[in-house]
Write a protein that holds these residues in place. Structure first.
Motif, PDB file in Angstrom:
ATOM      1  N   TRP A   1       0.877  -1.177   0.000  1.00  0.00           N
ATOM      2  CA  TRP A   1       0.000   0.000   0.000  1.00  0.00           C
ATOM      3  C   TRP A   1       0.912   1.223   0.000  1.00  0.00           C
TER       4      TRP A   1
ATOM      5  N   SER B   1      -3.853   1.485  -4.409  1.00  0.00           N
ATOM      6  CA  SER B   1      -3.314   2.503  -3.504  1.00  0.00           C
ATOM      7  C   SER B   1      -2.825   3.744  -4.238  1.00  0.00           C
TER       8      SER B   1
ATOM      9  N   PRO C   1      -4.050   2.158   7.033  1.00  0.00           N
ATOM     10  CA  PRO C   1      -3.273   3.202   6.352  1.00  0.00           C
ATOM     11  C   PRO C   1      -3.312   4.544   7.089  1.00  0.00           C
TER      12      PRO C   1
END
Length: 219
Positions: free
Chosen positions: A24, A58, A204
């Motif tokens: 990511w 991402s 995230p």
């Protein structure tokens, strides 16, 4: 002397046929930029060396330019076999679903994590990065995470992604099975846990907080 941080990323590229995965990007980029802006020397490694694939999910039109600019540091990672804990002050595992496949059973990573942890060096991971902690044991044979407050991508968040039925295991459940004291925050909220030299973050949204916690401990 500049502090040295080892970032370990996945090489894995697919969840199922037609569904790509990898790293990511924001989780790698925010940590990389946070550490290098502090003057730390960062080395990027992976199980196989070479390219660390970025999860296409991402990156989009809103991805900050500075994140895109660190992508080349993933093009030619060094192989894990070529690194030693004694050369670094901290190890950091960013996520992306790829980590669920090639990090949990990687013996080299397991030994590195034990060496870092038992030398009282920082072991940090965010989102799916804690998948790398799953196979790690201490010298006494106990799971590294047993009895420690940890955080990672939650089972509820995984259900939100609808990928839960395709993954080899669910990360929160696995960490709990290993005896970790899993501390979950509401879905997609920034949250991290510090237990001694072990620093873990949920998703995230938590990368910056984990990075700052590492920097605070490293000084």
């Amino acid at each position: 002397m500049a502090k040295k941080v080892l970032i370990v990323v996945t090489n894995h590229t697919e969840i199922y046929k037609g569904k790509s995965t990898g790293i990511w990007l924001s989780e790698f980029a925010e940590a990389y930029l946070g550490f290098t802006n502090k003057g730390y020397v960062v080395t990027v490694a992976s199980p196989l060396g070479g390219r660390g694939p970025i999860d296409p999910g991402s990156v989009d039109a809103n991805t900050p330019e500075e994140f895109l600019e660190v992508q080349p540091y993933l093009d030619n990672t060094i192989q894990l076999d070529g690194v030693a804990a004694e050369d670094f002050d901290a190890i950091f595992l960013p996520g992306g679903h790829g980590t669920m496949y090639d990090l949990p059973n990687n013996r080299t990573l397991q030994k590195l994590l034990r060496d870092f942890y038992e030398a009282n060096k920082i072991v940090a991971a965010v989102c799916h990065g804690p998948a790398g902690l799953v196979g790690a044991t201490l010298s006494n044979g106990q799971p590294l995470v047993a009895g420690k407050r940890v955080n990672a991508f939650t089972d509820r968040e995984e259900a939100d992604t609808t990928l839960d039925q395709h993954l080899p295991f669910l990360l929160e459940s696995k960490l709990r099975d290993l005896g970790a004291i899993f501390v979950a925050a509401p879905n997609w909220s920034a949250h991290y846990e510090v237990d001694g030299n072990l620093i873990t973050g949920q998703n995230p949204q938590s990368t910056l907080a984990v990075t700052q916690a590492v920097i605070k401990q490293l000084g």
